[in-house]
Design a protein around this motif. Structure first.
Motif, PDB file in Angstrom:
ATOM      1  N   LEU A  23       0.814  -1.215   0.000  1.00  0.00           N
ATOM      2  CA  LEU A  23       0.000   0.000   0.000  1.00  0.00           C
ATOM      3  C   LEU A  23       0.848   1.266   0.000  1.00  0.00           C
ATOM      4  O   LEU A  23       0.422   2.296  -0.514  1.00  0.00           O
ATOM      5  CB  LEU A  23      -0.959  -0.007   1.188  1.00  0.00           C
ATOM      6  CG  LEU A  23      -2.093  -1.037   1.102  1.00  0.00           C
ATOM      7  CD1 LEU A  23      -2.876  -1.063   2.411  1.00  0.00           C
ATOM      8  CD2 LEU A  23      -2.994  -0.768  -0.082  1.00  0.00           C
ATOM      9  N   PRO A  31       2.646   1.332  -4.200  1.00  0.00           N
ATOM     10  CA  PRO A  31       1.539   0.667  -4.909  1.00  0.00           C
ATOM     11  C   PRO A  31       1.736   0.415  -6.406  1.00  0.00           C
ATOM     12  O   PRO A  31       0.805   0.514  -7.182  1.00  0.00           O
ATOM     13  CB  PRO A  31       0.370   1.610  -4.665  1.00  0.00           C
ATOM     14  CG  PRO A  31       1.002   2.946  -4.574  1.00  0.00           C
ATOM     15  CD  PRO A  31       2.335   2.715  -3.917  1.00  0.00           C
ATOM     16  N   LYS A  78      -6.612  -1.053  -3.521  1.00  0.00           N
ATOM     17  CA  LYS A  78      -6.065  -0.506  -2.269  1.00  0.00           C
ATOM     18  C   LYS A  78      -7.096  -0.591  -1.147  1.00  0.00           C
ATOM     19  O   LYS A  78      -6.770  -0.947  -0.017  1.00  0.00           O
ATOM     20  CB  LYS A  78      -5.640   0.953  -2.460  1.00  0.00           C
ATOM     21  CG  LYS A  78      -4.429   1.130  -3.320  1.00  0.00           C
ATOM     22  CD  LYS A  78      -4.037   2.597  -3.297  1.00  0.00           C
ATOM     23  CE  LYS A  78      -3.443   3.039  -4.581  1.00  0.00           C
ATOM     24  NZ  LYS A  78      -3.129   4.459  -4.597  1.00  0.00           N
ATOM     25  N   ALA A 101      -6.695  -2.776   2.248  1.00  0.00           N
ATOM     26  CA  ALA A 101      -6.820  -2.130   3.558  1.00  0.00           C
ATOM     27  C   ALA A 101      -7.872  -2.837   4.415  1.00  0.00           C
ATOM     28  O   ALA A 101      -7.691  -2.993   5.633  1.00  0.00           O
ATOM     29  CB  ALA A 101      -7.177  -0.648   3.380  1.00  0.00           C
TER      30      ALA A 101
END
Length: 102
Positions: free
Chosen positions: A19, A22, A72, A76
């Protein structure tokens, strides 16, 4: 089969690294998701989070690409929910069966 804190910590660290950097190929992400999939098998419903991740892997398998916002977001969510992917399989089974009618 259960996730050790060490395994969860490694997967979490790997996803957090992705992250923060990326840009990667689908093949690279596929290797990470393989570990994630194994860790989530104990709570299979968590695997439903990864739809955009799988699409990214297929579309960008051979070329490094910036991660999509949806990828992403899903990664997460996995980091946040990874602690829930645990169970102590050494516990005794309950032999009582319950049934109800709606």
């Amino acid at each position: 089969m259960y996730n050790t804190p060490k395994r969860v910590w490694k997967i979490r660290g790997c996803i957090e690294h992705v992250l923060s950097h990326p840009r990667l190929s689908g093949q690279q992400l596929e290797k990470i998701i393989g570990h994630v999939t194994f860790a989530l098998l104990i709570r299979r419903e968590l695997l439903s989070i990864l739809s955009s991740v799988y699409a990214f892997i297929v579309k960008n398998y051979d070329k490094p690409t910036w991660l999509w916002a949806s990828v992403k977001r899903e990664l997460a969510m996995i980091v946040a929910l990874l602690p829930l992917a645990s169970a102590d399989c050494r516990q005794q089974w309950d032999t009582t069966v319950y049934c109800s009618e709606n």
